[in-house]
Design a protein around this motif. Structure first.
Motif, PDB file in Angstrom:
ATOM      1  N   ALA A 125       0.821  -1.207   0.000  1.00 31.81           N
ATOM      2  CA  ALA A 125       0.000   0.000   0.000  1.00 31.81           C
ATOM      3  C   ALA A 125       0.852   1.253   0.000  1.00 31.81           C
ATOM      4  CB  ALA A 125      -0.927   0.000   1.216  1.00 31.81           C
ATOM      5  N   ASP A 126       0.274   2.347  -0.501  1.00 35.30           N
ATOM      6  CA  ASP A 126       0.954   3.637  -0.473  1.00 35.30           C
ATOM      7  C   ASP A 126       0.867   4.286   0.901  1.00 35.30           C
ATOM      8  OD1 ASP A 126       1.589   3.925  -3.424  1.00 35.30           O
ATOM      9  OD2 ASP A 126      -0.588   3.674  -3.524  1.00 35.30           O
ATOM     10  N   LEU A 127      -0.211   3.999   1.622  1.00 36.14           N
ATOM     11  CA  LEU A 127      -0.420   4.523   2.970  1.00 36.14           C
ATOM     12  C   LEU A 127      -1.102   3.451   3.799  1.00 36.14           C
ATOM     13  CD1 LEU A 127      -1.894   6.759   0.753  1.00 36.14           C
ATOM     14  CD2 LEU A 127      -1.505   8.240   2.701  1.00 36.14           C
ATOM     15  N   VAL A 128      -1.024   3.585   5.104  1.00 38.29           N
ATOM     16  CA  VAL A 128      -1.727   2.654   5.977  1.00 38.29           C
ATOM     17  C   VAL A 128      -2.364   3.436   7.120  1.00 38.29           C
ATOM     18  CG1 VAL A 128       0.287   2.146   7.435  1.00 38.29           C
ATOM     19  CG2 VAL A 128      -1.580   0.482   7.263  1.00 38.29           C
ATOM     20  N   VAL A 129      -3.570   3.018   7.491  1.00 39.50           N
ATOM     21  CA  VAL A 129      -4.269   3.569   8.652  1.00 39.50           C
ATOM     22  C   VAL A 129      -4.564   2.389   9.558  1.00 39.50           C
ATOM     23  CG1 VAL A 129      -6.344   4.738   9.473  1.00 39.50           C
ATOM     24  CG2 VAL A 129      -5.235   5.495   7.361  1.00 39.50           C
ATOM     25  N   SER A 130      -4.073   2.457  10.793  1.00 35.35           N
ATOM     26  CA  SER A 130      -4.106   1.301  11.681  1.00 35.35           C
ATOM     27  C   SER A 130      -4.725   1.630  13.023  1.00 35.35           C
ATOM     28  CB  SER A 130      -2.677   0.774  11.899  1.00 35.35           C
ATOM     29  OG  SER A 130      -2.652  -0.265  12.872  1.00 35.35           O
ATOM     30  N   GLY A 131      -5.415   0.643  13.588  1.00 35.06           N
ATOM     31  CA  GLY A 131      -5.854   0.724  14.966  1.00 35.06           C
ATOM     32  C   GLY A 131      -4.727   0.275  15.883  1.00 35.06           C
ATOM     33  N   PRO A 132      -4.966   0.286  17.188  1.00 36.97           N
ATOM     34  CA  PRO A 132      -3.891  -0.030  18.146  1.00 36.97           C
ATOM     35  C   PRO A 132      -3.458  -1.489  18.128  1.00 36.97           C
ATOM     36  CG  PRO A 132      -5.984   0.255  19.276  1.00 36.97           C
ATOM     37  CD  PRO A 132      -6.207   0.695  17.865  1.00 36.97           C
ATOM     38  N   ASP A 133      -4.290  -2.369  17.597  1.00 38.64           N
ATOM     39  CA  ASP A 133      -3.971  -3.799  17.630  1.00 38.64           C
ATOM     40  C   ASP A 133      -3.208  -4.289  16.406  1.00 38.64           C
ATOM     41  OD1 ASP A 133      -5.341  -3.943  20.051  1.00 38.64           O
ATOM     42  OD2 ASP A 133      -7.252  -4.432  19.081  1.00 38.64           O
ATOM     43  N   THR A 134      -3.015  -3.436  15.411  1.00 30.68           N
ATOM     44  CA  THR A 134      -2.372  -3.877  14.164  1.00 30.68           C
ATOM     45  C   THR A 134      -1.144  -3.037  13.819  1.00 30.68           C
ATOM     46  OG1 THR A 134      -4.030  -2.549  12.974  1.00 30.68           O
ATOM     47  CG2 THR A 134      -4.442  -4.909  13.140  1.00 30.68           C
ATOM     48  N   LEU A 135      -0.574  -2.371  14.810  1.00 30.81           N
ATOM     49  CA  LEU A 135       0.547  -1.472  14.540  1.00 30.81           C
ATOM     50  C   LEU A 135       1.762  -2.198  13.981  1.00 30.81           C
ATOM     51  CD1 LEU A 135       0.317   0.855  17.678  1.00 30.81           C
ATOM     52  CD2 LEU A 135      -0.373   1.394  15.329  1.00 30.81           C
ATOM     53  N   GLU A 136       2.084  -3.362  14.529  1.00 30.93           N
ATOM     54  CA  GLU A 136       3.250  -4.089  14.033  1.00 30.93           C
ATOM     55  C   GLU A 136       3.061  -4.492  12.584  1.00 30.93           C
ATOM     56  OE1 GLU A 136       6.230  -4.381  15.411  1.00 30.93           O
ATOM     57  OE2 GLU A 136       5.349  -3.034  16.897  1.00 30.93           O
TER      58      GLU A 136
END
Length: 274
Positions: A125-136
């Protein structure tokens, strides 16, 4: 609790109550993108409820009118297009659960022309938006990374995650109005969910069909589905936009007793449950 966005002064922006008559059903038959649907809903009745969110793990309840939701979308789209430098056709991996802020990001992507890949691969992906459980997992993205704490009241992280912009820190200062730098192609790719890619125009058509299934204009749908399938996205957002309805979006609904669920259905005046 109402999810009010904030102006540059830090003052909350209350939802605007409509003074004109309600317009039922699809407001404008020429709408071809989700952003078009939101603009039409805003013109028809900005004060009507659009998304009511519950998290039964935290006790959170958030209610957003069309106007409040649209303001959050405008701010997020400005962040996406401006600070993050996203352009039409860019791919954004959306690693978020069913949540009112996830709904905002989906409409912000559609406003800019960015392809939202729900549960997409951050490495591609060109960008990512993540919640607290998928940061890694999200760290695999070599482009811009945004993290959402998903805390009550739209709160920020106590300690910002390294390598990520904290959405709750970055979004308040963004403008309340949004204008795309380039026109959004309704027939181009717009959303990827469950391995299926949809154009914005196809998404709008399908959402309109689903709106009739859920009761059409004025329907109030309670959904406990995730956003990782089309059914969940439609029942939890897009059908309401396309059909002039509203949604009661519930996270961690399995923690609620049958009696408490029945009380919610009654108190929220739910017409359909998914």
């Amino acid at each position: 609790m109402h999810a009010y966005p904030f102006r540059r002064t830090g003052e909350p922006v209350p939802p605007v109550r409509g003074t004109g008559p309600r317009t039922l059903g699809r407001v404008n038959a020429t709408d071809r993108t989700p952003a078009d649907l939101l603009r039409s809903a805003l013109a028809a009745d900005p004060g009507r409820p659009l998304v009511t969110f519950y998290d039964d793990a935290t006790g959170e309840r958030v209610e957003l009118s069309v106007a409040t939701f649209a303001n959050w979308v405008a701010k997020t789209a400005n962040l996406l297009q401006g600070d993050l430098g996203a352009e039409p056709g860019d791919r954004l991996a959306l690693l978020l659960p069913a949540h009112w802020q996830s709904a905002v990001w989906l409409l912000a992507c559609a406003s800019v022309g960015v392809v939202a890949e729900v549960g997409g691969d951050p490495a591609g992906a060109d960008l990512v938006v993540s919640g607290p459980d998928t940061l890694e997992e999200a760290r695999a993205c070599s482009g811009e990374r945004v993290a959402l704490a998903l805390r009550p009241l739209g709160g920020r992280f106590p300690q910002p995650p390294a390598g990520f912009a904290d959405y709750a820190v970055e979004v308040p200062g963004q403008g309340d109005r949004f204008a795309p730098f380039a026109p959004v192609d309704a027939d181009g790719p717009g959303l990827v969910v469950g391995g299926e890619e949809l154009s914005y125009a196809a998404l709008v058509r399908r959402a309109g069909e689903d709106a009739a299934k859920y009761g059409g204009a004025g329907a109030r749908v309670l959904s406990g589905l995730g956003y990782d399938t089309w059914e969940g996205l439609s029942a939890g957002l897009f059908a309401a936009l396309a059909g002039g309805g509203s949604v009661v979006l519930c996270r961690n609904l399995d923690r609620l007793s049958a009696e408490a669920l029945a009380q919610r259905v009654e108190s929220e005046r739910v017409t359909h449950t998914v």
